[in-house]
Design an enzyme around this catalytic site. Structure first.
Site, PDB file in Angstrom:
ATOM      1  N   THR A   1       0.999  -1.261  -0.061  1.00  0.00           N
ATOM      2  CA  THR A   1       0.006   0.056  -0.062  1.00  0.00           C
ATOM      3  C   THR A   1       0.833   1.170   0.060  1.00  0.00           C
ATOM      4  OG1 THR A   1      -0.283   0.049   2.427  1.00  0.00           O
ATOM      5  CG2 THR A   1      -2.041  -1.216   1.260  1.00  0.00           C
TER       6      THR A   1
ATOM      7  N   HIS B   1       8.258   3.683   8.608  1.00  0.00           N
ATOM      8  CA  HIS B   1       8.008   2.729   9.937  1.00  0.00           C
ATOM      9  C   HIS B   1       6.713   3.280  10.574  1.00  0.00           C
ATOM     10  CE1 HIS B   1       9.338   0.296  13.240  1.00  0.00           C
ATOM     11  NE2 HIS B   1       8.782   1.014  14.092  1.00  0.00           N
TER      12      HIS B   1
HETATM   13  C1  GAR Z   1       3.413  -0.673   6.587  1.00  0.00           C
HETATM   14  O1  GAR Z   1       2.749  -0.419   7.691  1.00  0.00           O
HETATM   15  C2  GAR Z   1       5.135  -0.192   7.126  1.00  0.00           C
HETATM   16  O2  GAR Z   1       5.246   0.804   7.942  1.00  0.00           O
HETATM   17  C3  GAR Z   1       5.504  -1.477   7.929  1.00  0.00           C
HETATM   18  O3  GAR Z   1       5.015  -2.658   7.288  1.00  0.00           O
HETATM   19  C4  GAR Z   1       3.787  -2.101   6.450  1.00  0.00           C
HETATM   20  C5  GAR Z   1       3.737  -2.631   5.169  1.00  0.00           C
HETATM   21  O4  GAR Z   1       2.773  -2.344   4.559  1.00  0.00           O
HETATM   22  N1  GAR Z   1       6.923  -1.310   7.846  1.00  0.00           N
HETATM   23  C6  GAR Z   1       7.473  -1.961   8.951  1.00  0.00           C
HETATM   24  O5  GAR Z   1       7.215  -2.424   9.892  1.00  0.00           O
HETATM   25  C7  GAR Z   1       9.229  -1.960   8.813  1.00  0.00           C
HETATM   26  N2  GAR Z   1       9.736  -2.063   9.983  1.00  0.00           N
HETATM   27  P1  GAR Z   1       2.696  -2.279   3.039  1.00  0.00           P
HETATM   28  O6  GAR Z   1       3.218  -3.488   2.175  1.00  0.00           O
HETATM   29  O7  GAR Z   1       0.956  -2.284   2.593  1.00  0.00           O
HETATM   30  O8  GAR Z   1       3.146  -1.060   2.451  1.00  0.00           O
END
Ligand code: GAR
Length: 208
Positions: free
Chosen positions: A13, A110
């Protein structure tokens, strides 16, 4: 025009927020030239393909150790002539050989207000579970440069989000994404591409 390479591991996302920002003209001086996934079949790859963005899969499970994996990622970044590397839900910690080759040219989003709920083991939903367990009333998201210290690089942008009494980790995660991550990640990328981020003494300031 800067070449932006986005690293992903999941739903993508945040990648979508970057694609939307590029298409709406918010990121004027950069374009996403490649999306690299650490796992095959993740939905982030579909999002890239839907917008005709080239993709690569460099699967963590195909490498015996973190050094060999990091070297493969570095080789790909060099081949792609990356000017900026964005971790957008990239869940693999790379050896410092990568960030040292791209000093202050790699950024990560993050899902908490660093230095809270960050570092090794704090990723994805786990971050929100810990925030709820602690009972914080405010959380948020941070975009920071990637250094050899996990989640410890200079902070570029942060945005606070309220925690509600009846939040579940999933509900809180969605609110943090909608109200913070999907906004500050494209903003930080846009500022970088406009050469507006200055790093001095481990701190980032933004050129007016
Ligand atoms: C997001 O919330 C991002 O901030 C987090 O994982 C999710 C990925 O969502 N990242 C971490 O925790 C890194 N330490 P996405 O694949 O839908 O962008």
């Amino acid at each position: 025009m800067k070449n932006i390479v986005v690293l992903v591991s999941g739903g993508g996302t945040n990648l979508q927020a970057l694609i939307d920002a590029q298409e709406s003209g918010l990121i004027a001086n950069g374009r996403i030239t490649c999306v690299i996934a650490s796992k095959p079949g993740v939905y982030a790859l579909e999002r890239a393909k839907n917008h005709r963005i080239p993709t690569r899969v460099i699967a963590r499970k195909d490498y015996t150790d973190v050094i060999a994996y990091s070297q493969a990622i570095l080789d790909a970044l060099n081949e792609e002539k990356a000017d900026l590397v964005v971790y957008a839900g990239f869940m693999t910690i790379l050896d410092e050989l990568v960030c040292k080759a791209y000093p202050y040219q790699m950024m990560n989003v993050h899902p908490a207000l660093i230095p809270s709920f960050c570092g090794k083991g704090y990723y994805g939903l786990r971050v929100h579970e810990e925030a709820l367990k602690k009972g914080v009333k405010v959380t948020g998201a941070t975009v920071h440069f990637v250094t050899e210290v996990c989640d410890g690089g200079p902070i570029i942008l942060q945005k606070a989000v309220a925690v509600e009494d009846d939040d579940t980790p999933e509900v809180l995660q969605k609110r943090v994404m909608e109200q913070a991550e999907w906004k500050i990640l494209p903003q930080a990328v846009s500022l970088f591409c406009d050469d507006k981020l200055i790093v001095k003494d481990d701190r980032v300031s933004i050129k007016k």
